[in-house]
Scaffold this motif. Structure first.
Motif, short mmCIF file in Angstrom:
data_model
loop_
_atom_site.label_atom_id
_atom_site.label_comp_id
_atom_site.label_asym_id
_atom_site.label_seq_id
_atom_site.Cartn_x
_atom_site.Cartn_y
_atom_site.Cartn_z
N VAL A 175 0.84 -1.20 0.00
CA VAL A 175 0.00 0.00 0.00
C VAL A 175 0.87 1.25 0.00
CG1 VAL A 175 -1.73 1.31 1.30
CG2 VAL A 175 -1.93 -1.18 1.12
N GLN A 176 1.92 1.25 0.81
CA GLN A 176 2.85 2.39 0.83
C GLN A 176 3.49 2.61 -0.54
OE1 GLN A 176 5.29 0.83 4.03
NE2 GLN A 176 4.72 2.55 5.35
N ASN A 177 3.81 1.53 -1.21
CA ASN A 177 4.40 1.64 -2.54
C ASN A 177 3.41 2.26 -3.51
OD1 ASN A 177 6.43 1.17 -4.54
ND2 ASN A 177 5.36 -0.68 -5.19
N LEU A 178 2.15 1.84 -3.44
CA LEU A 178 1.13 2.41 -4.31
C LEU A 178 0.90 3.89 -4.02
CD1 LEU A 178 -1.55 -0.47 -4.21
CD2 LEU A 178 0.15 -0.02 -6.01
N GLU A 205 8.27 1.60 8.60
CA GLU A 205 7.88 0.32 9.19
C GLU A 205 6.71 0.46 10.16
OE1 GLU A 205 8.95 -2.55 8.26
OE2 GLU A 205 10.40 -1.70 6.88
N LEU A 206 6.74 1.52 10.96
CA LEU A 206 5.65 1.71 11.91
C LEU A 206 4.34 2.01 11.20
CD1 LEU A 206 7.44 3.77 14.73
CD2 LEU A 206 6.94 1.31 14.66
N GLN A 207 4.42 2.70 10.06
CA GLN A 207 3.20 2.93 9.30
C GLN A 207 2.65 1.60 8.75
OE1 GLN A 207 3.23 5.06 5.39
NE2 GLN A 207 1.79 6.46 6.42
N ALA A 208 3.54 0.71 8.32
CA ALA A 208 3.09 -0.60 7.85
C ALA A 208 2.46 -1.39 8.99
CB ALA A 208 4.26 -1.38 7.24
N ASP A 209 2.99 -1.25 10.20
CA ASP A 209 2.35 -1.86 11.37
C ASP A 209 0.95 -1.29 11.57
OD1 ASP A 209 4.29 -3.67 12.24
OD2 ASP A 209 5.34 -2.17 13.44
N GLY A 213 -2.84 -2.94 11.42
CA GLY A 213 -3.91 -2.74 12.39
C GLY A 213 -5.22 -2.35 11.72
N ILE A 214 -5.14 -1.52 10.69
CA ILE A 214 -6.34 -1.16 9.93
C ILE A 214 -6.98 -2.41 9.35
CG2 ILE A 214 -7.17 -0.04 7.82
CD1 ILE A 214 -5.20 2.19 8.31
N TRP A 215 -6.16 -3.28 8.76
CA TRP A 215 -6.70 -4.52 8.21
C TRP A 215 -7.39 -5.34 9.30
CZ3 TRP A 215 -4.95 -9.30 9.97
CH2 TRP A 215 -5.66 -10.38 9.43
N ALA A 216 -6.76 -5.45 10.48
CA ALA A 216 -7.38 -6.21 11.57
C ALA A 216 -8.73 -5.62 11.94
CB ALA A 216 -6.44 -6.23 12.79
N PHE A 275 -5.58 -0.49 14.60
CA PHE A 275 -6.69 -1.37 14.97
C PHE A 275 -7.83 -0.59 15.62
CE2 PHE A 275 -8.72 -4.26 18.08
CZ PHE A 275 -9.35 -5.11 17.16
N LYS A 276 -7.49 0.36 16.47
CA LYS A 276 -8.53 1.11 17.18
C LYS A 276 -9.26 2.09 16.28
CE LYS A 276 -6.74 0.87 21.92
NZ LYS A 276 -6.22 1.64 23.07
N THR A 277 -8.53 2.71 15.34
CA THR A 277 -9.13 3.77 14.52
C THR A 277 -9.64 3.28 13.18
OG1 THR A 277 -7.05 4.39 13.44
CG2 THR A 277 -7.56 5.44 15.57
N GLY A 278 -8.97 2.29 12.59
CA GLY A 278 -9.32 1.85 11.24
C GLY A 278 -9.14 2.95 10.21
N SER A 279 -8.28 3.91 10.50
CA SER A 279 -8.14 5.12 9.68
C SER A 279 -6.74 5.24 9.09
CB SER A 279 -8.45 6.36 10.53
OG SER A 279 -8.05 7.54 9.88
N VAL A 280 -6.68 5.42 7.78
CA VAL A 280 -5.40 5.64 7.12
C VAL A 280 -4.78 6.95 7.60
CG1 VAL A 280 -4.28 6.07 4.89
CG2 VAL A 280 -6.04 4.29 5.08
N GLN A 281 -5.60 7.96 7.78
CA GLN A 281 -5.10 9.26 8.23
C GLN A 281 -4.45 9.17 9.61
OE1 GLN A 281 -8.18 8.77 6.88
NE2 GLN A 281 -7.65 9.66 4.89
N ALA A 282 -4.95 8.27 10.44
CA ALA A 282 -4.40 8.11 11.79
C ALA A 282 -3.06 7.39 11.78
CB ALA A 282 -5.39 7.34 12.67
N CYS A 283 -2.64 6.90 10.61
CA CYS A 283 -1.38 6.15 10.48
C CYS A 283 -0.25 6.99 9.88
CB CYS A 283 -1.60 4.90 9.64
SG CYS A 283 -2.64 3.66 10.43
N ASP A 284 -0.38 8.31 9.92
CA ASP A 284 0.65 9.19 9.35
C ASP A 284 1.82 9.32 10.29
OD1 ASP A 284 2.17 11.02 8.02
OD2 ASP A 284 0.67 12.63 8.02
#
Length: 291
Positions: A175-178, A205-209, A213-216, A275-284
Motif C-alpha cells: 500500500v505504501q508503494n502504491l 515500518e511503523l506505518q506498515a504496522d 492494524g487497519i486490516w485487523a 486497529f482502534k481507529t481503522g483510519s489511514v489518516q491516523a497512520c501518518d
C-alpha cells in the motif's frame, strides 16, 4: 481465528518444489547455524524492507532481472498453511479494495510468493534468513512459511493471528508503494546521514504496522472471525520483533540510532493505533511528533 471456509486469494504463487509444508528454517547457504546470525538478520529484515531493498534496489532500480521460474501455480488444495495465508491475503484484498474505492481509486493487489530457501526477485535473490519481505520492483510479497516455526520457537510469537499480522504488514508495504511513500523514502538515500535514513525507515515500518492494524479492524468488522486472544497474539508478535528486543537478544544491548523498524513499544503502539481507529489518516507516522 475462524478463517476456514473463507475466500482464498488467487494471487498466491507457489514456488516450493515439493508443494506442501516442511520443517526447519534455512539460511540460504549450507552449514550456517541458526543462532545469533538469524536473529540479527530477522532484526534487519523481518516484517519490512529486506536487506536487498535497503541497500538501494528499493523501487526496482538497480535490481536484478527476475529469472524465469517456469509456470506459476497455486498451492495444493490440501496444504492447510498455504490455505491460511491465501485466506488472509484475500481478506487484505477486500479491505484495501474498499478503502481505495472510497478514495475513488482502484487497488491493484500484490502477489504473494511462497518459496523455500531462496528465490529470484526483482530486488535480487530473496533468502529465508531475511524473513518475509515485500519487493516494490515486482509488487510481490515473499514468504518462506518455515518462518512461522521460527516465530513460535525462537521469537516467542505463536498464534495464527500473529502470522496473519506478518502477511498484513507486508501488504501494508505494498500500500505504501502504491501511495508513493516508499519511493519518497528511497529518494532520500545517499542525501542524508545513516542515522537519518534509519529514522525514516522506522517511520515507514511503523506505518506498515499501523496499516496491519487497519486490516485487523476492517476484517473483524466484516467477518467477526477473531477469537479471544487473537489481537493479543499480534501485539505480542510486535513486541517480540521490536529492534530493541531483537538487539538485546542478539548482543545484550540496544543501539537506538541503528533501529530500522522501531522499538517494541513503538510497534505495539502503531499496530494498536490502526486497529482502534481503522483510519489511514491516523497512520501518518511521518508527520507524527512522537513515535
Amino acid at each position: 481465528m475462524r478463517w476456514e471456509g473463507q475466500r482464498e486469494s488467487e494471487n498466491v504463487e507457489d514456488r516450493r518444489s515439493g508443494g506442501g509444508g516442511g520443517g526447519g528454517f534455512g539460511i540460504g547457504g549450507r552449514g550456517i547455524g541458526i543462532g545469533t546470525i538469524v536473529v540479527a538478520l530477522i532484526g534487519w529484515g523481518v516484517f519490512g524492507i529486506n536487506p536487498l531493498t535497503t541497500i538501494g534496489v528499493l523501487s526496482g532500480g538497480g535490481g536484478q532481472p527476475v529469472q524465469q521460474q517456469g509456470p506459476a501455480h497455486a498451492p495444493p488444495a490440501n496444504d492447510k498453511n498455504a490455505a491460511f495465508v491465501s485466506t488472509v491475503l484475500a481478506s487484505t484484498e477486500d479491505v484495501w479494495s474498499q478503502i481505495f474505492q472510497q478514495a475513488g481509486q482502484r487497488y491493484p493487489a500484490p502477489k504473494l510468493v511462497l518459496y523455500r530457501g531462496a528465490t529470484p526477485t526483482a530486488c535480487g535473490t530473496g533468502q529465508s534468513a531475511m524473513g518475509p519481505f515485500y519487493c516494490p520492483g515486482d509488487q510481490k510479497v515473499y514468504l518462506d512459511m518455515d518462518f512461522f516455526d521460527t516465530m513460535t520457537r525462537q521469537l516467542g510469537a505463536p498464534g495464527e493471528f500473529a502470522r496473519a499480522y506478518v502477511v498484513a504488514h507486508e501488504v501494508g508495504h505494498h500500500v505504501q508503494n502504491l501511495e508513493g511513500i516508499t519511493g519518497k523514502v528511497d529518494a532520500m538515500r545517499g542525501r542524508i546521514s545513516a542515522a537519518q535514513q534509519n529514522a525514516l525507515s522506522v517511520r515507514l515500518e511503523l506505518q506498515a504496522d499501523c496499516y496491519a492494524g487497519i486490516w485487523a479492524n476492517k476484517s473483524q468488522q466484516a467477518k467477526q472471525w477473531l477469537d479471544a486472544g487473537d489481537i493479543e497474539s499480534a501485539i505480542n508478535a510486535a513486541q517480540q520483533i521490536g529492534d530493541d528486543t531483537l538487539q538485546k537478544r542478539s548482543q545484550g544491548y540496544a543501539v537506538p540510532d541503528s533501529f530500522t523498524h522501531g522499538s517494541s513499544a513503538q510497534r505495539v503502539r502503531w499496530f494498536t493505533q490502526g486497529f482502534k481507529t481503522g483510519s489511514v489518516q491516523a497512520c501518518d507516522t511521518f508527520n507524527a511528533q512522537g513515535l
